[in-house]
Design a protein around this motif. Structure first.
Motif, PDB file in Angstrom:
ATOM      1  N   UNK A   1       0.795  -1.239   0.000  1.00  0.00           N
ATOM      2  CA  UNK A   1       0.000   0.000   0.000  1.00  0.00           C
ATOM      3  C   UNK A   1       0.824   1.283   0.000  1.00  0.00           C
ATOM      4  N   UNK A   2       2.105   1.209   0.362  1.00  0.00           N
ATOM      5  CA  UNK A   2       2.849   2.459   0.534  1.00  0.00           C
ATOM      6  C   UNK A   2       2.884   3.241  -0.780  1.00  0.00           C
ATOM      7  N   UNK A   3       2.547   4.524  -0.701  1.00  0.00           N
ATOM      8  CA  UNK A   3       2.617   5.348  -1.914  1.00  0.00           C
ATOM      9  C   UNK A   3       2.913   6.801  -1.593  1.00  0.00           C
ATOM     10  N   UNK A   4       3.582   7.424  -2.543  1.00  0.00           N
ATOM     11  CA  UNK A   4       3.999   8.821  -2.371  1.00  0.00           C
ATOM     12  C   UNK A   4       3.725   9.536  -3.685  1.00  0.00           C
TER      13      UNK A   4
ATOM     14  N   UNK B   1       2.062   8.189  -8.473  1.00  0.00           N
ATOM     15  CA  UNK B   1       2.502   7.694  -7.178  1.00  0.00           C
ATOM     16  C   UNK B   1       3.761   6.855  -7.307  1.00  0.00           C
TER      17      UNK B   1
ATOM     18  N   UNK C   1       8.882   5.335   6.976  1.00  0.00           N
ATOM     19  CA  UNK C   1       8.731   6.311   5.884  1.00  0.00           C
ATOM     20  C   UNK C   1      10.012   7.104   5.616  1.00  0.00           C
TER      21      UNK C   1
ATOM     22  N   UNK D   1      10.834   6.990   1.701  1.00  0.00           N
ATOM     23  CA  UNK D   1      10.684   8.190   0.867  1.00  0.00           C
ATOM     24  C   UNK D   1      11.964   8.517   0.093  1.00  0.00           C
TER      25      UNK D   1
END
Lengths: 439, 467
Positions: free
Chosen positions: B121-124, B130, B316, B320
């Motif tokens: 699920x991690x998204x930036x 994303x 994070x 990131x």
């Protein structure tokens, strides 16, 4: 039927790589007589030959298998139990020996200019130590040629309190009103190789302090620390030449790095001050390799700045905010220098502190609601500064202007590790697949 | 690739200029094949039987120096490798490294599912899309093949992301493979000891496999042997030491392998490379230090040539920078990064808020946007379509004009009479010379802002609201 004589070396050549097509036109009939080329083998040679013949035998057996001949059965060496293989795809019996060799780069012909910042009493200054940048004959940390000087770090000091990210500010609150104390702290507590004094209060839009005030600040900093220093203006193109000139005079003979000469200000005046008072010029351009060439050329040809007195700042953009341009610009500049471009073969400096401009470095949380949680910001800022600096270190940057003590420590650790000055502790990495990590 | 000029490619094309590929001529298509912005499969005539031999020959000539292999299936399948150059400015790097995060097979179901979901699920958000993580590496800590197979199965049920099966025990690997054989997992790893069994596994299930040895002679020997057995999808792991001189040696092994592959055409080792920054966790005990050092190692190997990485930290502050650096290095330097043109809200603008113009060069746009939002300036920000060129160059090159500014607002349906109380536009200081034209074209009052967006907040204090 006459036996065909094949030399051992030819056999090896023929079956190298198990190229079945190589068999076309070659009849293998009857006995193969192997000519060992004379008698009287030494045990070592016999051993080597034995090894090679075994390898060749393995190749031949494999060919037989590929051709569908029941070689294993005939020779009585059936497939090991528990190793089934796909039909027609045999598993080798032995690894094929190989030797890996990578050649050195022939096209890196020229050396990056060595530039020394700071002067000891022997050279007319008062610094206890000096910092030498450049001298590379290969990309940083490459095996092609020894890297003569490690990357160095100069830490930022400002001549007035400025806005800083919280994670940075906490380290400087006690000395924020005294550039001299601030300088002492970064050298004593954070191990800075050098100090950069930013004379930002001189900006007419900030405090408009005088060039004379600025010169006094520089004197204070030189008194407070004995490492080489960088003298930075406010970035105001109208005011900087006057400020840097006064500062250069106050620091005469110290071989400071004057930051900066650029195409949008009176660079000749800064170059003249550097020449007159024995300093080094930081040649600053904005992410444009041709502008960098032009400015360096002007400094050398128009302003008579010697090669050993030029360092370049091709501009640092933060991770996520143009680092791709900054990285490639630096890498291209360094490769040009190594392959003979005399207008670009100078050491480079990075304003790594720019990383703190990235919102990821300082914002409490993401402004974008679809983003995953950004986590605690006090850990984001330093790593942003580290990764920005490290990426440029790999592109060839030599001097890092930095701000956060933790970031400084980690960047120093990794660059010195790649440089080769840090020993390893014994560790078996092959076991990583089965080694648990405590949550 | 083995060809450098479009002419060499053109010889093999149908030369009928049918334009089915989207290019007007076969020669133009040839140029796109050389810069790798089009694929052979984009040329329908070439796929016909009569051209088969030419197609095959071209496929051989155009194949990237570093072999491209695929891990996983479906829309989450990831290509790795495929590079043709040592430095991104020489062309661009292809296939950003697959960042796989580890899961231990000893986790209970709940913890395992939670961790896998976190990875999935991690998204930036970044420049209109994303950034995401893209793999799960299951590690056989238990030493128990049933347990490993169960964990692998659970991972596969939880995420469609590519899976890497990590163990040096062939029996455990086999149990894992059998649990997810239809997902095309990557097998980690064959080494000097277990290579026969692992090769048999890769052959039987036709799966990609990693070869591990920190001795490059042995690694090459494994690669040559696996190639000889008919295994094509091979990844090389030359060992990632986490610290000291051993780390320097690891780094240099990556350099030597990639240079041998690209610069010297040593096909035996022109293969995707794997780094394991996770080893940082074996020298750092403090989790923050370990996450930091792991990110540092990941950065080194993102820049220099890893195509797949195995990592541990899901903090994070580690993810990131890893995601951003991967994007930094793999962004195509041939095309400027653009944002979609349009008129965007910064903060919560009202009728009295300023309307500011900039370009759609992503770097410019995001810098301006960040300068405004971080100073809590509520306003409208218009990104004019300048083909992704910055303000100064776009004014000089004619990509930023009064007409284009007008166009941006009308296309966005932005009506100044309805949205603002002031009918005023602020253009960048570096576009000052467009002021008169812009007033004529838009009928608005046009003010010239500062040349640096960092000074907009200060400028607004003096110049806003307009008199």
């Amino acid at each position: 039927m006459a036996a065909k004589k094949i030399k051992l070396s030819e056999l090896g050549e023929m079956f190298k790589g198990l190229d079945v097509e190589a068999l076309e036109g070659v009849k293998i009939e009857g006995d193969i007589e192997i000519d060992l080329g004379g008698a009287g083998l030494s045990p070592q040679v016999a051993q080597a030959l034995g090894h090679e013949t075994t390898q060749i035998a393995a190749h031949l057996i494999n060919i037989a298998r590929i051709l569908g001949y029941p070689a294993d059965k005939v020779l009585g060496i059936g497939g090991a139990p528990g190793i089934p293989a796909q039909a027609g795809r045999p598993v080798l019996r032995e690894l094929i020996p190989a030797k890996f060799q990578a050649n050195r780069f022939e096209d890196w012909k020229s050396q990056i200019q060595e530039v020394t910042i700071g002067a000891t009493s022997a050279d007319g200054g008062t610094r206890k130590s000096t910092v030498t940048l450049g001298g590379e004959r290969a990309l940083p940390f490459y095996p092609d040629a020894p890297m003569p000087h490690r990357p160095h770090i100069t830490m930022d000091v400002f001549d007035m309190p400025i806005g800083m990210a919280k994670a940075v500010k906490s380290h400087y609150e006690d000395i924020i009103n005294s550039p001299a104390e601030w300088a002492k702290k970064v050298v004593r507590d954070f191990g800075a190789d050098m100090v950069t004094i930013h004379l930002i209060s001189t900006d007419p839009n900030i405090k408009n302090t005088s060039a004379r005030d600025a010169a006094k600040t520089v004197e204070d900093v030189l008194q407070a620390v004995d490492v080489p220093i960088v003298i930075g203006g406010s970035g105001n193109p109208e005011k900087d030449p006057e400020v840097l000139e006064a500062a250069a005079k106050a620091a005469a003979g110290e071989r400071c790095l004057l930051a900066s000469a650029s195409l949008n200000l009176d660079y000749a005046r800064i170059a003249k001050a550097a020449n007159e008072f024995n300093h080094v010029v930081l040649s600053w351009t904005q992410l444009e390799i041709n502008a960098q060439k032009e400015l360096n050329r002007k400094l050398m040809k128009q302003c008579n700045v010697k090669r050993e007195n030029i360092v370049m700042d091709p501009t640092t953009a933060a991770l996520g905010y143009g680092l791709d341009y900054a990285y490639t610009n630096m890498e291209r500049i360094r490769l040009a220098g190594l392959t003979g471009d005399q207008e670009l073969s100078f050491p480079m400096s990075s304003g790594t502190t720019n990383a703190w401009g990235a919102r990821e470095a300082w914002m409490t949380s993401s402004p974008i609601k679809e983003d995953s949680d950004w986590g605690a910001r006090e850990y984001r800022g330093p790593i942003w500064e580290i990764v920005t600096g490290l990426t440029l270190a790999l592109a060839g940057n030599d001097l890092f202007m930095m701000m956060h003590p933790g970031a400084v420590a980690v960047l120093r650790e990794i660059t010195q590790t790649l440089f080769g000055s840090i020993e390893s502790e014994a560790i078996d990495i092959s076991g990583w697949t089965a080694r648990g990590i405590k949550p | 690739m083995r060809v450098k000029s479009p002419l060499e490619v053109y010889r093999f094309l149908p030369q009928i200029n049918c334009a089915e590929c989207g290019e007007t001529t076969c020669m133009a298509f040839a140029a796109r094949l050389i810069d790798r912005s089009k694929k052979l499969e984009d040329c329908p005539p070439l796929l016909k039987d009569e051209f088969k031999s030419k197609y095959l020959e071209l496929a051989r000539l155009l194949a990237p120096e570093i072999r491209e292999i695929v891990i996983g299936t479906g829309e989450h399948a990831k290509k790795v490798g495929g590079d043709d150059v040592l430095y991104r400015h020489q062309l661009t790097f292809f296939n950003p490294p697959l960042l796989a995060y580890d899961v231990e097979d000893t986790l209970d179901d709940k913890a395992l599912v939670e961790r896998v979901k976190k990875i999935h699920d991690f998204k930036k958000f970044y420049v209109g899309r994303f950034l995401k993580l893209n793999g799960v590496a299951v590690r056989a800590i238990s030493g128990d093949r049933t347990k490993f197979a169960a964990a692998v199965k659970k991972v596969a049920e939880t995420t469609p992301l590519p899976i890497i099966l990590c163990s040096l025990d062939p029996a455990i690997l086999r149990a894992g493979v059998e649990a997810v054989k239809d997902r095309k997992p990557l097998i980690y790893a064959a080494n000097e000891t277990n290579w026969k069994e692992v090769a048999a596994l890769a052959l039987e299930f036709n799966l990609p496999v990693v070869l591990f040895s920190e001795n490059l002679d042995t690694l090459k020997s494994l690669a040559v042997s696996f190639a000889e057995m008919g295994i094509k999808e091979i990844v090389l792991d030359p060992g990632t030491y986490p610290a000291g001189k051993k780390l320097r040696e690891s780094f240099q092994r990556f350099l030597n392998l990639r240079r041998a592959g690209i610069k010297e055409g040593q096909k035996d080792v022109a293969l995707p490379l794997m780094a394991v920054p996770m080893t940082a966790w074996f020298v750092e005990n403090d989790p923050v230090n370990a996450s930091y050092w792991e990110t540092v190692l990941a950065s080194v190997f993102i820049v220099r040539y890893a195509d797949i990485m195995i990592l541990h930290s899901l903090e994070p502050y580690a993810l990131l920078p890893e995601l951003h650096l991967r994007d930094t290095i793999y962004t195509d330097p041939r095309t400027p990064v653009k944002v979609n043109p349009g008129v965007f809200e910064v903060g919560a603008p009202t009728k009295d808020s300023p309307v500011i113009v900039t370009t759609n060069f992503a770097l410019t746009y995001y810098t301006v946007e960040s300068d405004l939002s971080s100073n809590k300036v509520n306003c409208y920000l218009a990104a004019v379509d300048t083909d992704g060129i910055g303000v100064e160059a776009a004014v000089a090159g004619g990509q930023l004009t009064a007409a284009k500014i007008k166009d941006t607002f009308s296309k966005a349906g932005f009506d100044f009479k309805e949205k603002t109380s002031h009918s005023t536009l602020i253009i960048p200081g570096l576009a000052a010379r467009l002021q008169g034209d812009a007033e004529d074209a838009t009928g608005l009052k046009v003010k010239v802002g500062p040349p640096d967006s960092g000074r907009i907040p200060g400028w607004l204090e003096k110049n806003w609201p307009p008199k």
